[in-house]
Motif scaffolding. Structure first.
Motif, PDB file in Angstrom:
ATOM      1  N   VAL A  82      47.847  35.548  39.086  1.00  0.00           N
ATOM      2  CA  VAL A  82      47.767  35.683  37.632  1.00  0.00           C
ATOM      3  C   VAL A  82      46.479  35.022  37.171  1.00  0.00           C
ATOM      4  N   LEU A  83      45.613  35.786  36.543  1.00  0.00           N
ATOM      5  CA  LEU A  83      44.354  35.282  35.998  1.00  0.00           C
ATOM      6  C   LEU A  83      44.478  35.153  34.484  1.00  0.00           C
ATOM      7  N   VAL A  84      44.130  33.983  33.976  1.00  0.00           N
ATOM      8  CA  VAL A  84      44.101  33.741  32.537  1.00  0.00           C
ATOM      9  C   VAL A  84      42.709  33.244  32.171  1.00  0.00           C
ATOM     10  N   THR A  85      42.087  33.885  31.195  1.00  0.00           N
ATOM     11  CA  THR A  85      40.759  33.466  30.749  1.00  0.00           C
ATOM     12  C   THR A  85      40.781  33.216  29.252  1.00  0.00           C
ATOM     13  N   GLY A  86      39.991  32.253  28.823  1.00  0.00           N
ATOM     14  CA  GLY A  86      39.859  31.942  27.405  1.00  0.00           C
ATOM     15  C   GLY A  86      38.432  31.529  27.101  1.00  0.00           C
TER      16      GLY A  86
END
Length: 307
Positions: A82-86
């Motif tokens: 799971v990749l999360v970017t902000g």
């Protein structure tokens, strides 16, 4: 306030910027908050529970910014990624702090079920200056492609490359703000020598699906979760948001990879860009961060249930 009747103060109308105009724009950008005290310190507090990785650095002399990622401590190659970017657009505050809130408050719920890779602030220079671009007047979120001119984008692509083909989910956390219409879109038009065409700002949360591989049920799962936290943006009188047809409540579609958008950097079957609206009188910054975290949780819950 910049409007269609008030020309942008840099450059000549109808003429794209050159080096002189970009330098003038850069001279007007001032640090307004601290990446070190607001973001790096929050990441450091996670060190006892997660692996931290410096995946690059930005040398914008005299400013130097380490680029940090957060990983599941017990990474297991047999588990989905799971990749999360902000913070791809640094001014979009809840993208950064929503990603950090997800890690701090919710990541433990998925331990042993997924591998988490979180890059909470892709564009720290822009975070400090509350801006959309990097110091070269380049939008990182149109620059996720081979030979990227934005080091922010290139560094993230290098980080993600080992999991690009086996990621299950990528949630890219963004905001749509009133300053998109009053500042950033007029600046974009001026930079490119084009007329500024007002579009209006959608009042509420929405998501952007991939028009080349739409996942409508997945997107609706996010909408249903987030509407418990903040209101969902309605379509305008033309049935659109920012000129794109609303295909379901709170959902529009873009060709993510074709446009060089961050949400298109993996082959994950479940990809989305969230858009929180922080300027509403109906929400608080805390709700905006919570909405981003809720979207990430809903994305993982849906994908795990539908593998």
């Amino acid at each position: 306030m910049n409007t269609a009747s008030a020309p942008y103060p840099i450059g000549t109308s109808g003429v794209p910027w050159g080096d002189v105009e970009r330098a003038e724009w850069l001279s007007r950008q001032n640090r307004q908050r601290s990446y070190e005290s607001e973001v790096l310190s929050a990441i450091e507090r996670l060190r006892s529970r997660f692996d931290l990785e410096e995946y690059g650095c930005l040398d914008y002399g005299p400013d130097y910014y380490p680029l940090m990622a957060i990983r599941s401590r017990d990474w297991n190659d047999d588990l989905p990624v799971v990749l999360v970017t902000g913070g791809v657009h640094g001014y979009e505050t809840s993208g950064v702090h929503g990603a950090l809130q997800f890690v701090d408050q919710h990541a433990a719920d998925y331990a042993g079920r997924v591998n988490l890779l979180v890059a909470p602030c892709v564009s720290p220079w822009a975070y400090e200056r509350i801006h959309r671009w990097n110091p070269n007047a380049i939008d990182p979120n149109r620059s996720f492609h081979e030979g990227s001119p934005a080091e922010e984008s290139a560094a993230l692509m290098r980080l993600v490359a080992p999991v690009r083909d086996r990621a299950l989910i990528h949630v890219d956390l963004h905001e749509t703000t009133d300053t998109d219409e009053t500042d950033f879109r007029p600046a974009l038009a001026a930079r490119d020598g084009k007329p500024f065409e007002p579009a209006g700002i959608p009042d509420g949360f929405y998501v952007v699906d991939d028009s080349e591989n739409p996942q409508p049920d997945f997107q609706q799962a996010l909408i249903k979760a987030v509407e418990q936290v903040t209101h969902i943006a309605p379509a305008d009188d033309s049935g659109e948001i920012f000129g794109s047809p609303v295909v379901a409540q709170g959902v529009i579609e873009y060709p993510l990879t074709q446009w060089g958008l961050c949400a298109g950097i993996t082959r994950a079957p479940y990809r989305t860009t969230t858009e929180v609206y922080p300027d509403s009188s109906r929400v608080t910054p805390e709700q905006c961060n919570a909405a981003q975290a809720a979207a990430v949780c809903a994305a993982i819950d849906y994908a795990l249930a539908h593998q």
